[in-house]
Design an enzyme around this catalytic site. Sequence first.
Site, PDB file in Angstrom:
ATOM      1  N   CYS A 232      44.194  36.053  31.221  1.00  0.00           N
ATOM      2  CA  CYS A 232      45.745  36.139  31.533  1.00  0.00           C
ATOM      3  C   CYS A 232      46.471  35.441  30.454  1.00  0.00           C
ATOM      4  CB  CYS A 232      46.160  35.527  33.002  1.00  0.00           C
ATOM      5  SG  CYS A 232      45.507  36.353  34.115  1.00  0.00           S
TER       6      CYS A 232
HETATM    7  N1  LIG Z   1      41.491  37.059  36.796  1.00  0.00           N
HETATM    8  C1  LIG Z   1      42.440  36.556  37.183  1.00  0.00           C
HETATM    9  O1  LIG Z   1      42.626  35.147  37.112  1.00  0.00           O
HETATM   10  C2  LIG Z   1      43.882  37.147  37.041  1.00  0.00           C
HETATM   11  C3  LIG Z   1      45.017  36.561  37.552  1.00  0.00           C
HETATM   12  C4  LIG Z   1      46.286  37.257  37.849  1.00  0.00           C
HETATM   13  C5  LIG Z   1      46.173  38.496  37.295  1.00  0.00           C
HETATM   14  N2  LIG Z   1      45.304  39.186  36.515  1.00  0.00           N
HETATM   15  C6  LIG Z   1      45.399  40.695  36.301  1.00  0.00           C
HETATM   16  O2  LIG Z   1      44.973  41.418  37.231  1.00  0.00           O
HETATM   17  C7  LIG Z   1      44.104  42.501  36.595  1.00  0.00           C
HETATM   18  C8  LIG Z   1      42.678  42.633  37.012  1.00  0.00           C
HETATM   19  O3  LIG Z   1      42.202  41.531  36.348  1.00  0.00           O
HETATM   20  P1  LIG Z   1      40.549  41.019  36.870  1.00  0.00           P
HETATM   21  O4  LIG Z   1      40.409  39.592  36.376  1.00  0.00           O
HETATM   22  O5  LIG Z   1      40.416  41.157  38.333  1.00  0.00           O
HETATM   23  O6  LIG Z   1      39.702  42.109  35.955  1.00  0.00           O
HETATM   24  P2  LIG Z   1      38.263  42.301  36.209  1.00  0.00           P
HETATM   25  O7  LIG Z   1      37.669  42.830  34.891  1.00  0.00           O
HETATM   26  O8  LIG Z   1      37.566  41.033  36.876  1.00  0.00           O
HETATM   27  O9  LIG Z   1      38.155  43.358  37.138  1.00  0.00           O
HETATM   28  C9  LIG Z   1      38.697  44.815  36.978  1.00  0.00           C
HETATM   29  C10 LIG Z   1      37.774  45.687  37.557  1.00  0.00           C
HETATM   30  O10 LIG Z   1      38.284  47.208  37.456  1.00  0.00           O
HETATM   31  C11 LIG Z   1      37.305  47.974  37.141  1.00  0.00           C
HETATM   32  N3  LIG Z   1      37.888  49.214  36.539  1.00  0.00           N
HETATM   33  C12 LIG Z   1      38.195  49.316  35.247  1.00  0.00           C
HETATM   34  N4  LIG Z   1      38.817  50.532  35.085  1.00  0.00           N
HETATM   35  C13 LIG Z   1      38.792  51.295  36.206  1.00  0.00           C
HETATM   36  C14 LIG Z   1      39.137  52.383  36.921  1.00  0.00           C
HETATM   37  N5  LIG Z   1      39.611  53.279  36.127  1.00  0.00           N
HETATM   38  N6  LIG Z   1      38.819  52.694  37.991  1.00  0.00           N
HETATM   39  C15 LIG Z   1      38.296  51.871  38.921  1.00  0.00           C
HETATM   40  N7  LIG Z   1      37.922  50.700  38.691  1.00  0.00           N
HETATM   41  C16 LIG Z   1      38.080  50.270  37.191  1.00  0.00           C
HETATM   42  C17 LIG Z   1      36.181  47.270  36.596  1.00  0.00           C
HETATM   43  O11 LIG Z   1      35.013  47.698  36.526  1.00  0.00           O
HETATM   44  C18 LIG Z   1      36.405  45.745  37.063  1.00  0.00           C
HETATM   45  O12 LIG Z   1      35.480  45.718  38.153  1.00  0.00           O
HETATM   46  C19 LIG Z   1      44.559  42.450  34.977  1.00  0.00           C
HETATM   47  O13 LIG Z   1      45.934  43.037  34.796  1.00  0.00           O
HETATM   48  C20 LIG Z   1      44.725  40.901  34.882  1.00  0.00           C
HETATM   49  O14 LIG Z   1      45.626  40.362  33.918  1.00  0.00           O
HETATM   50  C21 LIG Z   1      44.065  38.526  36.515  1.00  0.00           C
END
Ligand SMILES: NC(=O)c1ccc[n+]([C@@H]2O[C@H](COP(=O)([O-])OP(=O)(O)OC[C@H]3O[C@@H](n4cnc5c(N)ncnc54)[C@H](O)[C@@H]3O)[C@@H](O)[C@H]2O)c1
Length: 460
Positions: A278
Amino acid sequence: MTIDTNSPNGLRNKLQARTARAGVIGLGYVGLPLAVEFARAGLTTTGIDLDRRKVDAVNQGTSYIPDVQTADVARLVADQKLSATTDFSVIAGLDTINICVPTPLRKTKDPDMSYIVSAVEQIAKYLHRGMLIVLESTTYPGTTEELVKPMLEESGLRAGVDFFLAFSPERVDPGNPTFHTRNVPKVVGGLGPESTALASMLYGAAIDTIVPVSSPQAAEMVKLLENTFRMVNIGLVNEIALMCDRLGLDVWEVVTAAATKPFGFMPFYPGPGLGGHCIPIDPFYLSWKAKQTGFDPRFIELAGQINGAMPHFVVDKIADALNRHRKSINGSTVLVLGVAYKRDIDDMRESPSLDVMALLQQKGATVRYADPHVPALSGRAWAGGVDLTTEPLTPDAIAAADCVAILTEHRSVDYDMVLNAAQLVVDTRNAIAGTHAHVIKLGAPAPALTQTLKAEEAAA
Ligand SMILES: NC(=O)c1ccc[n+]([C@@H]2O[C@H](COP(=O)([O-])OP(=O)(O)OC[C@H]3O[C@@H](n4cnc5c(N)ncnc54)[C@H](O)[C@@H]3O)[C@@H](O)[C@H]2O)c1
């Protein structure tokens, strides 16, 4: 009277009765905890992910996210409240969808919207009347209305009338023992009042406090303000640390004392650089969008430069520290303690430790690491070309390194043991209390060289 389940009232009734079928696309750090909360609230929830291993793990009742308990997943799966699939056609039978897919940056620091686009393409195929779609992935202001809405409206259905669309930023803080998905207030901005109301109802089932805002753009901007605030303040305190280093002051003492001010100050701490999915990334989404309007976002660029230079500063510190022991980086063994991007978690995305390790290797060091949360590190992950496994956290392993560099301060590490066993420590996190002849801290005066030499003689 029959209820039209495709109208907003239909979805409202289903949400009230907890009979709505919820879907979460992307079962990562954000999506899995959210799916678990929806299921816990009584909504029959389907997680959809491209990654077959995650889908199988959920269906087998196991968690792969440290903040989610396997026992909770197992119980919800056994109760048939939670399931997962790689098959997007299930969307046809769902009432709500939350999109939690990654939003990385391209090498040029432009937003990579490909994951959102691919998820929305799948939703568009199965979109039906009365459905609610909520985007959670962090993104630039305007994404929901300018990118997602037109893609969904290609179906012939109209947003805010035939289906409902909102943005709600995820604020999860992995590893935080106090704040979880349920007790972090949820900001919700819908495309029109009906979308905001329905999205608020959906979250209201699973999250304690809902904060509606006027539009998806406002909700998108809220998240970027929060993350830019952190990035800029970390950049500021890193610059203060660099100044303290020159001035012979201890930045840790200064920040700790400043934090006693009961108003108008919030402590941020220096470190080896920014990490995670992030803080190093999201502000550049805002920067990219602002530049489209001819606006030059100076704070973001400056903080990015300062934070991005911190791994180099840490390597200079390690070189100075080794020099005090008449050693060079070239030929020394450096043990990096902590490779996750922050304490008590296993996430290495964008971790500055990986940059420090690669820089040390380029300068000829033999690089090892120890991290109780990261058992193995592929050569590709740290750009060093060599697959590594964690060293044991034993006095022998610590003593074997010419220098131990503390880059992430996991709480489970015994820092007294590290202090006693290590030949030399570079501490970038203030993990070791007090001053010691063989401990060099980031942003603090080094012990007098005579003190170090005396300690060396005594040890010989
Ligand atoms: N990790 C954090 O602390 C956090 C905090 C706030 C916001 N975010 C935001 O949340 C969003 C997700 O982050 P995350 O950390 O959960 O990512 P992550 O990589 O842990 O998880 C994303 C998941 O999406 C799946 N994926 C990708 N493309 C896909 C598709 N087309 N269809 C179905 N599944 C698909 C991946 O296989 C993965 O399991 C991002 O935009 C991130 O910036 C993350």
